[in-house]
Design a protein around this motif. Structure first.
Motif, mmCIF file in Angstrom:
data_model
loop_
_atom_site.group_PDB
_atom_site.id
_atom_site.type_symbol
_atom_site.label_atom_id
_atom_site.label_comp_id
_atom_site.label_asym_id
_atom_site.label_seq_id
_atom_site.Cartn_x
_atom_site.Cartn_y
_atom_site.Cartn_z
ATOM 1 N N VAL A 19 0.806 -1.135 -0.156
ATOM 2 C CA VAL A 19 -0.001 0.040 -0.097
ATOM 3 C C VAL A 19 0.873 1.229 -0.117
ATOM 4 O O VAL A 19 0.178 2.504 0.057
ATOM 5 C CB VAL A 19 -0.967 0.076 1.231
ATOM 6 N N LEU A 20 2.150 1.189 -0.228
ATOM 7 C CA LEU A 20 3.013 2.516 -0.172
ATOM 8 C C LEU A 20 4.021 2.467 -1.324
ATOM 9 O O LEU A 20 4.709 1.444 -1.672
ATOM 10 C CB LEU A 20 3.869 2.286 1.315
ATOM 11 N N VAL A 21 4.052 3.442 -2.056
ATOM 12 C CA VAL A 21 4.838 3.455 -3.012
ATOM 13 C C VAL A 21 5.491 4.929 -3.004
ATOM 14 O O VAL A 21 4.874 6.002 -2.669
ATOM 15 C CB VAL A 21 3.897 3.506 -4.290
ATOM 16 N N PHE A 22 6.955 5.059 -3.318
ATOM 17 C CA PHE A 22 7.606 6.217 -3.025
ATOM 18 C C PHE A 22 7.729 6.566 -4.583
ATOM 19 O O PHE A 22 8.183 5.914 -5.453
ATOM 20 C CB PHE A 22 9.039 6.050 -2.516
ATOM 21 N N VAL A 23 7.624 8.053 -4.764
ATOM 22 C CA VAL A 23 7.645 8.604 -6.207
ATOM 23 C C VAL A 23 8.760 9.674 -5.920
ATOM 24 O O VAL A 23 8.775 10.620 -5.264
ATOM 25 C CB VAL A 23 6.040 9.350 -6.580
ATOM 26 N N TYR A 24 9.832 9.460 -6.767
ATOM 27 C CA TYR A 24 10.791 10.582 -6.762
ATOM 28 C C TYR A 24 10.725 11.462 -8.084
ATOM 29 O O TYR A 24 10.658 10.764 -9.153
ATOM 30 C CB TYR A 24 12.142 9.819 -7.097
ATOM 31 N N TYR A 25 10.782 12.641 -8.021
ATOM 32 C CA TYR A 25 10.643 13.574 -9.172
ATOM 33 C C TYR A 25 11.492 14.623 -9.031
ATOM 34 O O TYR A 25 12.030 15.209 -7.952
ATOM 35 C CB TYR A 25 9.193 13.671 -9.661
ATOM 36 N N GLU A 26 11.690 15.372 -10.097
ATOM 37 C CA GLU A 26 12.370 16.598 -10.188
ATOM 38 C C GLU A 26 11.702 17.595 -10.990
ATOM 39 O O GLU A 26 10.883 17.367 -11.978
ATOM 40 C CB GLU A 26 13.728 16.170 -10.905
ATOM 41 N N TYR A 27 11.660 18.911 -10.646
ATOM 42 C CA TYR A 27 11.020 20.061 -11.455
ATOM 43 C C TYR A 27 12.011 21.185 -11.548
ATOM 44 O O TYR A 27 12.831 21.456 -10.763
ATOM 45 C CB TYR A 27 9.833 20.205 -10.697
ATOM 46 N N GLU A 28 11.509 22.130 -12.348
ATOM 47 C CA GLU A 28 12.118 23.253 -12.359
ATOM 48 C C GLU A 28 11.216 24.359 -12.248
ATOM 49 O O GLU A 28 10.382 24.248 -12.974
ATOM 50 C CB GLU A 28 12.778 23.250 -13.945
ATOM 51 N N LEU A 29 11.626 25.358 -11.650
ATOM 52 C CA LEU A 29 10.914 26.421 -11.418
ATOM 53 C C LEU A 29 11.619 27.672 -11.779
ATOM 54 O O LEU A 29 13.002 27.502 -12.368
ATOM 55 C CB LEU A 29 10.512 26.810 -9.937
ATOM 56 N N ASP A 30 10.866 28.912 -11.807
ATOM 57 C CA ASP A 30 11.800 29.935 -12.169
ATOM 58 C C ASP A 30 13.118 30.455 -11.504
ATOM 59 O O ASP A 30 14.064 30.613 -12.061
ATOM 60 C CB ASP A 30 10.952 31.371 -11.978
ATOM 61 N N ARG A 37 10.838 13.672 -3.075
ATOM 62 C CA ARG A 37 10.114 12.263 -2.921
ATOM 63 C C ARG A 37 8.839 12.359 -2.273
ATOM 64 O O ARG A 37 8.834 13.305 -1.125
ATOM 65 C CB ARG A 37 11.242 11.693 -2.122
ATOM 66 N N ARG A 38 8.003 11.567 -2.553
ATOM 67 C CA ARG A 38 6.641 11.643 -1.854
ATOM 68 C C ARG A 38 6.282 10.103 -1.586
ATOM 69 O O ARG A 38 6.744 9.335 -2.276
ATOM 70 C CB ARG A 38 5.625 12.453 -2.517
ATOM 71 N N GLY A 39 5.520 9.702 -0.768
ATOM 72 C CA GLY A 39 5.133 8.494 -0.254
ATOM 73 C C GLY A 39 3.644 8.705 -0.356
ATOM 74 O O GLY A 39 2.913 9.260 0.034
ATOM 75 N N ASP A 40 3.077 7.650 -1.550
ATOM 76 C CA ASP A 40 1.714 7.621 -1.636
ATOM 77 C C ASP A 40 1.274 6.375 -0.980
ATOM 78 O O ASP A 40 1.609 5.118 -1.237
ATOM 79 C CB ASP A 40 1.211 7.453 -2.980
ATOM 80 N N HIS A 41 -0.048 6.388 -0.142
ATOM 81 C CA HIS A 41 -0.409 5.474 0.509
ATOM 82 C C HIS A 41 -1.813 4.981 -0.137
ATOM 83 O O HIS A 41 -2.539 6.033 -0.230
ATOM 84 C CB HIS A 41 -0.831 5.659 2.104
ATOM 85 N N GLU A 49 -3.943 8.956 1.186
ATOM 86 C CA GLU A 49 -2.719 9.765 2.118
ATOM 87 C C GLU A 49 -1.589 10.111 1.221
ATOM 88 O O GLU A 49 -1.319 9.080 0.636
ATOM 89 C CB GLU A 49 -2.517 8.928 3.513
ATOM 90 N N VAL A 50 -0.965 11.149 1.086
ATOM 91 C CA VAL A 50 0.136 11.447 0.347
ATOM 92 C C VAL A 50 1.287 12.224 1.412
ATOM 93 O O VAL A 50 0.651 13.244 2.072
ATOM 94 C CB VAL A 50 -0.159 12.206 -0.781
ATOM 95 N N GLN A 51 2.554 11.706 1.708
ATOM 96 C CA GLN A 51 3.330 12.183 2.374
ATOM 97 C C GLN A 51 4.452 12.949 1.445
ATOM 98 O O GLN A 51 4.842 12.335 0.647
ATOM 99 C CB GLN A 51 4.202 11.646 3.461
ATOM 100 N N VAL A 52 4.787 14.492 1.500
ATOM 101 C CA VAL A 52 5.968 14.670 0.646
ATOM 102 C C VAL A 52 6.940 15.158 1.620
ATOM 103 O O VAL A 52 6.682 15.586 2.525
ATOM 104 C CB VAL A 52 5.333 16.157 -0.036
ATOM 105 N N PHE A 53 8.032 14.577 1.113
ATOM 106 C CA PHE A 53 9.533 14.804 1.670
ATOM 107 C C PHE A 53 10.103 16.036 1.122
ATOM 108 O O PHE A 53 10.570 15.700 -0.233
ATOM 109 C CB PHE A 53 10.229 13.587 1.724
ATOM 110 N N PHE A 54 10.427 17.303 1.365
ATOM 111 C CA PHE A 54 10.741 18.321 0.659
ATOM 112 C C PHE A 54 12.269 18.145 0.554
ATOM 113 O O PHE A 54 13.102 17.984 1.259
ATOM 114 C CB PHE A 54 10.326 19.470 1.455
#
Length: 58
Positions: A19-30, A37-41, A49-54
Motif C-alpha cells: 500500500v506504499l509507493v515512493f515517487v521521486y521527481y525533479e522539477y524546474e521553477l523560475d 520524494r513523496r510517499g503515496d499510501h 494519504e500522500v506524504q511529501v518529503f521536501f
C-alpha cells in the motif's frame, strides 16, 4: 506554484509495500531545479494519504 513551474520529470517509482509507493521527481521553477520524494499510501487507485518529503535545489 503552477505559474512558476517550467518542467517536471518523474525520476522513478519504488514500491515499499502493498500500500506504499515512493515517487521521486525533479522539477524546474523560475528559481532553479529541485528534487522531491513523496510517499503515496493507498490501493488500486485510491490514495487516502500522500506524504511529501521536501527536497532542495539540485
Amino acid at each position: 506554484m503552477a505559474g512558476r513551474l517550467e518542467e517536471h520529470r518523474l525520476l522513478h517509482v519504488m514500491p515499499a509495500s502493498e500500500v506504499l509507493v515512493f515517487v521521486y521527481y525533479e522539477y524546474e521553477l523560475d528559481g532553479g531545479q529541485a528534487r522531491q520524494r513523496r510517499g503515496d499510501h493507498g490501493s488500486e487507485r485510491v490514495h487516502p494519504e500522500v506524504q511529501v518529503f521536501f527536497g532542495g535545489k539540485v
